[in-house]
Design an enzyme around this catalytic site. Structure first.
Site, PDB file in Angstrom:
ATOM      1  N   ARG A 184       1.789   1.045  -9.388  1.00 53.07           N
ATOM      2  CA  ARG A 184       1.929  -0.375  -9.069  1.00 53.07           C
ATOM      3  C   ARG A 184       1.300  -1.270 -10.126  1.00 53.07           C
ATOM      4  O   ARG A 184       1.321  -2.496  -9.982  1.00 53.07           O
ATOM      5  CB  ARG A 184       1.268  -0.668  -7.734  1.00 53.07           C
ATOM      6  N   ARG A 241       9.338  -5.123  10.649  1.00 54.99           N
ATOM      7  CA  ARG A 241       9.223  -3.670  10.478  1.00 54.99           C
ATOM      8  C   ARG A 241       8.260  -3.065  11.503  1.00 54.99           C
ATOM      9  O   ARG A 241       7.193  -3.594  11.762  1.00 54.99           O
ATOM     10  CB  ARG A 241       8.716  -3.381   9.065  1.00 54.99           C
ATOM     11  N   LYS A 270      11.835   1.435   0.122  1.00 51.24           N
ATOM     12  CA  LYS A 270      11.384   2.647  -0.583  1.00 51.24           C
ATOM     13  C   LYS A 270      11.076   3.778   0.409  1.00 51.24           C
ATOM     14  O   LYS A 270      11.512   4.904   0.224  1.00 51.24           O
ATOM     15  CB  LYS A 270      10.115   2.362  -1.413  1.00 51.24           C
ATOM     16  N   ARG A 326       1.012  -9.921  -0.829  1.00 51.58           N
ATOM     17  CA  ARG A 326       1.552  -8.677  -1.401  1.00 51.58           C
ATOM     18  C   ARG A 326       2.687  -8.975  -2.376  1.00 51.58           C
ATOM     19  O   ARG A 326       2.844  -8.298  -3.389  1.00 51.58           O
ATOM     20  CB  ARG A 326       2.038  -7.756  -0.277  1.00 51.58           C
ATOM     21  N   ARG A 361       2.314  -2.411  11.063  1.00 46.58           N
ATOM     22  CA  ARG A 361       1.244  -2.222  10.082  1.00 46.58           C
ATOM     23  C   ARG A 361       0.351  -3.453  10.009  1.00 46.58           C
ATOM     24  O   ARG A 361       0.836  -4.583  10.118  1.00 46.58           O
ATOM     25  CB  ARG A 361       1.861  -1.973   8.702  1.00 46.58           C
TER      26      ARG A 361
HETATM   27  P1  AMP Z   1       2.680   0.425   0.815  1.00 51.64           P
HETATM   28  O1  AMP Z   1       2.642   1.269   2.031  1.00 51.64           O
HETATM   29  O2  AMP Z   1       3.236   1.143  -0.387  1.00 51.64           O
HETATM   30  O3  AMP Z   1       3.335  -0.901   1.039  1.00 51.64           O
HETATM   31  O4  AMP Z   1       1.160   0.093   0.445  1.00 51.64           O
HETATM   32  C1  AMP Z   1       0.328  -0.610   1.343  1.00 51.64           C
HETATM   33  C2  AMP Z   1      -0.889  -1.139   0.617  1.00 51.64           C
HETATM   34  O5  AMP Z   1      -1.650  -0.035   0.107  1.00 51.64           O
HETATM   35  C3  AMP Z   1      -0.629  -2.022  -0.595  1.00 51.64           C
HETATM   36  O6  AMP Z   1      -0.399  -3.365  -0.251  1.00 51.64           O
HETATM   37  C4  AMP Z   1      -1.921  -1.832  -1.366  1.00 51.64           C
HETATM   38  O7  AMP Z   1      -2.986  -2.566  -0.794  1.00 51.64           O
HETATM   39  C5  AMP Z   1      -2.224  -0.361  -1.144  1.00 51.64           C
HETATM   40  N1  AMP Z   1      -1.571   0.472  -2.178  1.00 51.64           N
HETATM   41  C6  AMP Z   1      -0.581   1.401  -1.992  1.00 51.64           C
HETATM   42  N2  AMP Z   1      -0.242   1.961  -3.152  1.00 51.64           N
HETATM   43  C7  AMP Z   1      -1.013   1.384  -4.108  1.00 51.64           C
HETATM   44  C8  AMP Z   1      -1.115   1.513  -5.517  1.00 51.64           C
HETATM   45  N3  AMP Z   1      -0.318   2.374  -6.188  1.00 51.64           N
HETATM   46  N4  AMP Z   1      -2.021   0.747  -6.168  1.00 51.64           N
HETATM   47  C9  AMP Z   1      -2.828  -0.112  -5.496  1.00 51.64           C
HETATM   48  N5  AMP Z   1      -2.770  -0.305  -4.189  1.00 51.64           N
HETATM   49  C10 AMP Z   1      -1.880   0.441  -3.478  1.00 51.64           C
END
Ligand code: AMP
Length: 204
Positions: A88, A122, A13, A161, A150
């Site tokens: 999400r 990554r 994404k 996740r 990360r």
């Molecule tokens: P990402 O960078 O999109 O993979 O997000 C990293 C982490 O941020 C996720 O594993 C969640 O802990 C938190 N996170 C990001 N977006 C959301 C969302 N829309 N709802 C809840 N947690 C989020």
């Protein structure tokens, strides 16, 4: 043009969003990036969110909804935006319907077996924000020492996740399928080929 890029963690994404924002000159809105910026600044919200994120859990709906509501009101969102990592949960999708009109949901489809290897390899450049993979897409003109992993890209957190994705996020796809907004794209290919398809879908 208000777009949601949907997919499991590691589906690509962020990589695709970065290509599309160049093409269409609209912002990428990544709740993950916003949360990581809050953590880096050590704000109260960031420190609270970090506990959930490091463990591989979703941050509470109320927190991300507040962030999104504020972000979508900014001027650069007037022409449209690409949401990456939001919504999400179905509750987040219902909330989004109240504050925005979503045109399309593009779901990047990647086999589960590929996800863990993709995520654990990554790395992100601390200098440019570009996303690399130590095996599949190593940096050519950046110093490997600038690459960071990360905190939630460890195997243990990835498994959590993926569970959160299956249980809480996949139902979001059905929510938008019922509204006839979903286009599924094979995300297990060369990133440039995928971008070409996405531009075909979204139009010049
Ligand atoms: P990402 O960078 O999109 O993979 O997000 C990293 C982490 O941020 C996720 O594993 C969640 O802990 C938190 N996170 C990001 N977006 C959301 C969302 N829309 N709802 C809840 N947690 C989020």
């Amino acid at each position: 043009m208000n777009i949601i890029l949907f997919g499991a963690p590691g589906a690509g994404k962020g990589t695709q969003a970065k290509k599309l924002i160049e093409k269409y000159d609209i912002p990428q809105i990544s709740t993950g990036d916003i949360l990581r910026a809050a953590i880096a600044k050590q704000t109260k919200l960031g420190l609270e969110a970090k506990k959930f994120m490091d463990a591989g859990n979703l941050v509470p709906d109320s927190v991300v909804m507040g962030l999104i509501e504020e972000r979508l009101q900014e001027k650069d969102c007037e022409k449209g935006y690409i949401l990456d990592g939001f919504p999400r949960t179905v509750a987040q999708a219902e909330f989004l319907d109240k504050v925005a009109n979503i045109d399309k949901v593009i779901a990047l489809d990647v086999p589960k077996s590929a996800i863990v290897e993709r995520i654990t390899g990554r790395r992100t450049s601390a200098k440019t924000g570009k996303i690399y993979h130590i095996k599949f897409n190593p940096p050519v003109d950046e110093n490997p020492e600038d690459l960071i992993q990360r905190a939630d890209d460890t195997e243990e957190a990835v498994i959590k996740r993926l569970e959160a994705y299956d249980n809480q996020t996949l139902p979001v796809l059905d929510y938008y399928k019922k509204k006839d907004k979903v286009v599924v794209v094979d995300g297990y290919r060369n990133p440039d080929e995928i971008t070409k398809d996405l531009i075909g879908i979204l139009g010049e």
